[in-house]
Motif scaffolding. Structure first.
Motif, PDB file in Angstrom:
ATOM      1  N   LYS A  19      -4.049  30.431  -0.192  1.00  0.00           N
ATOM      2  CA  LYS A  19      -4.875  29.867  -1.272  1.00  0.00           C
ATOM      3  C   LYS A  19      -5.366  28.665  -0.990  1.00  0.00           C
ATOM      4  N   HIS A  20      -4.560  27.640  -0.578  1.00  0.00           N
ATOM      5  CA  HIS A  20      -4.978  26.166  -0.062  1.00  0.00           C
ATOM      6  C   HIS A  20      -6.365  26.212   0.878  1.00  0.00           C
ATOM      7  N   SER A  21      -6.231  26.943   2.029  1.00  0.00           N
ATOM      8  CA  SER A  21      -7.398  27.208   3.023  1.00  0.00           C
ATOM      9  C   SER A  21      -8.594  27.686   2.402  1.00  0.00           C
ATOM     10  N   GLU A  22      -8.493  28.772   1.589  1.00  0.00           N
ATOM     11  CA  GLU A  22      -9.650  29.335   0.644  1.00  0.00           C
ATOM     12  C   GLU A  22     -10.375  28.305  -0.033  1.00  0.00           C
ATOM     13  N   LYS A  23      -9.610  27.348  -0.857  1.00  0.00           N
ATOM     14  CA  LYS A  23     -10.059  26.246  -1.544  1.00  0.00           C
ATOM     15  C   LYS A  23     -10.693  25.257  -1.057  1.00  0.00           C
ATOM     16  N   VAL A  24     -10.235  24.803   0.339  1.00  0.00           N
ATOM     17  CA  VAL A  24     -10.714  23.929   1.066  1.00  0.00           C
ATOM     18  C   VAL A  24     -12.014  24.471   1.958  1.00  0.00           C
ATOM     19  N   VAL A  25     -12.030  25.674   2.378  1.00  0.00           N
ATOM     20  CA  VAL A  25     -13.307  26.137   3.011  1.00  0.00           C
ATOM     21  C   VAL A  25     -14.439  26.245   2.049  1.00  0.00           C
ATOM     22  N   SER A  26     -14.176  26.908   0.626  1.00  0.00           N
ATOM     23  CA  SER A  26     -15.266  27.004  -0.289  1.00  0.00           C
ATOM     24  C   SER A  26     -15.714  25.663  -0.718  1.00  0.00           C
ATOM     25  N   GLN A  27     -14.753  24.853  -0.815  1.00  0.00           N
ATOM     26  CA  GLN A  27     -15.312  23.466  -1.487  1.00  0.00           C
ATOM     27  C   GLN A  27     -16.304  22.693  -0.351  1.00  0.00           C
ATOM     28  N   ALA A  28     -15.927  22.948   0.970  1.00  0.00           N
ATOM     29  CA  ALA A  28     -16.601  22.348   2.073  1.00  0.00           C
ATOM     30  C   ALA A  28     -17.962  22.953   2.087  1.00  0.00           C
ATOM     31  N   GLN A  29     -17.987  24.506   2.003  1.00  0.00           N
ATOM     32  CA  GLN A  29     -19.188  25.051   1.963  1.00  0.00           C
ATOM     33  C   GLN A  29     -20.174  24.698   0.864  1.00  0.00           C
ATOM     34  N   GLN A  31     -20.203  21.812  -0.693  1.00  0.00           N
ATOM     35  CA  GLN A  31     -20.405  20.511  -0.635  1.00  0.00           C
ATOM     36  C   GLN A  31     -21.748  20.271   0.749  1.00  0.00           C
ATOM     37  N   GLN A  32     -21.460  21.061   1.571  1.00  0.00           N
ATOM     38  CA  GLN A  32     -22.538  21.114   2.668  1.00  0.00           C
ATOM     39  C   GLN A  32     -23.979  21.788   2.099  1.00  0.00           C
ATOM     40  N   ALA A  33     -23.959  22.588   1.280  1.00  0.00           N
ATOM     41  CA  ALA A  33     -24.953  23.221   0.663  1.00  0.00           C
ATOM     42  C   ALA A  33     -25.591  21.922  -0.253  1.00  0.00           C
ATOM     43  N   GLN A  35     -25.554  18.772   0.155  1.00  0.00           N
ATOM     44  CA  GLN A  35     -26.092  17.668   0.944  1.00  0.00           C
ATOM     45  C   GLN A  35     -27.482  18.331   1.573  1.00  0.00           C
ATOM     46  N   GLN A  36     -27.515  19.692   1.657  1.00  0.00           N
ATOM     47  CA  GLN A  36     -28.748  20.388   2.336  1.00  0.00           C
ATOM     48  C   GLN A  36     -29.804  20.179   1.424  1.00  0.00           C
ATOM     49  N   PHE A  37     -29.380  20.531   0.160  1.00  0.00           N
ATOM     50  CA  PHE A  37     -30.338  20.677  -1.003  1.00  0.00           C
ATOM     51  C   PHE A  37     -30.794  19.358  -1.395  1.00  0.00           C
ATOM     52  N   GLN A  38     -30.032  18.001  -1.257  1.00  0.00           N
ATOM     53  CA  GLN A  38     -30.479  16.905  -1.567  1.00  0.00           C
ATOM     54  C   GLN A  38     -31.056  16.316  -0.705  1.00  0.00           C
ATOM     55  N   ALA A  39     -31.149  16.788   0.882  1.00  0.00           N
ATOM     56  CA  ALA A  39     -31.670  16.240   1.714  1.00  0.00           C
ATOM     57  C   ALA A  39     -33.518  16.973   1.533  1.00  0.00           C
ATOM     58  N   SER A  73     -23.417  16.981 -11.631  1.00  0.00           N
ATOM     59  CA  SER A  73     -24.710  16.820 -11.135  1.00  0.00           C
ATOM     60  C   SER A  73     -25.139  15.525 -10.840  1.00  0.00           C
ATOM     61  N   ASN A  74     -24.266  14.370 -11.204  1.00  0.00           N
ATOM     62  CA  ASN A  74     -24.886  12.883 -11.246  1.00  0.00           C
ATOM     63  C   ASN A  74     -24.446  12.434  -9.890  1.00  0.00           C
ATOM     64  N   THR A  75     -23.297  12.907  -9.340  1.00  0.00           N
ATOM     65  CA  THR A  75     -23.085  12.351  -8.147  1.00  0.00           C
ATOM     66  C   THR A  75     -23.151  13.566  -6.949  1.00  0.00           C
ATOM     67  N   GLY A  76     -23.381  14.762  -7.143  1.00  0.00           N
ATOM     68  CA  GLY A  76     -23.415  15.770  -6.125  1.00  0.00           C
ATOM     69  C   GLY A  76     -22.091  16.103  -5.506  1.00  0.00           C
ATOM     70  N   THR A  77     -21.010  15.890  -6.426  1.00  0.00           N
ATOM     71  CA  THR A  77     -19.624  16.246  -5.983  1.00  0.00           C
ATOM     72  C   THR A  77     -19.119  17.546  -6.615  1.00  0.00           C
ATOM     73  N   VAL A  78     -18.458  18.266  -5.941  1.00  0.00           N
ATOM     74  CA  VAL A  78     -17.873  19.292  -6.428  1.00  0.00           C
ATOM     75  C   VAL A  78     -16.198  19.409  -5.929  1.00  0.00           C
ATOM     76  N   ARG A  79     -15.563  20.107  -6.883  1.00  0.00           N
ATOM     77  CA  ARG A  79     -14.000  19.833  -6.463  1.00  0.00           C
ATOM     78  C   ARG A  79     -13.538  21.104  -7.527  1.00  0.00           C
ATOM     79  N   MET A  80     -12.021  21.497  -7.062  1.00  0.00           N
ATOM     80  CA  MET A  80     -11.537  22.470  -7.567  1.00  0.00           C
ATOM     81  C   MET A  80     -10.406  21.693  -8.649  1.00  0.00           C
ATOM     82  N   VAL A  81     -10.019  22.027  -9.899  1.00  0.00           N
ATOM     83  CA  VAL A  81      -9.259  21.541 -10.685  1.00  0.00           C
ATOM     84  C   VAL A  81      -8.335  22.820 -11.256  1.00  0.00           C
TER      85      VAL A  81
END
Length: 85
Positions: A19-29, A31-33, A35-39, A73-81
């Motif tokens: 469960k933890h690894s799925e959360k981290v991978v999903s969040q990393a994917q 976040q990468q998307a 950053q690509q969108f913002q660029a 959307s103001n900072t471009g951050t995503v997290r799981m709560v």
């Protein structure tokens, strides 16, 4: 934690680790998307669905049970709560 419950304890620990690894991978994917969108667009997307529409993500990630995805959307951050019952 007794020898009699060791197999069940092990399986429970494995489930939590998955469960933890799925959360981290999903969040990393995501976040990468982001950053690509913002660029590419020189702004953060208004929501995660915009990442999908623009082709940066295949789908908005589904949060693990008991959690939800929160995007700012103001900072471009995503997290799981954790969802409070």
């Amino acid at each position: 934690n007794s020898p009699a419950t060791a197999p069940l304890d092990y399986l429970a620990a494995q489930g939590q680790a998955k469960k933890h690894s799925e959360k981290v991978v999903s969040q990393a994917q995501v976040q990468q998307a982001l950053q690509q969108f913002q660029a590419s667009e020189d702004r953060w997307p208004k929501d995660l669905q915009e990442l999908v529409k623009a082709g940066f993500l295949a789908a908005v990630p589904v949060a693990p049970a008991g959690q939800r995805v929160v995007y700012d959307s103001n900072t471009g951050t995503v997290r799981m709560v954790r969802v409070q019952p």
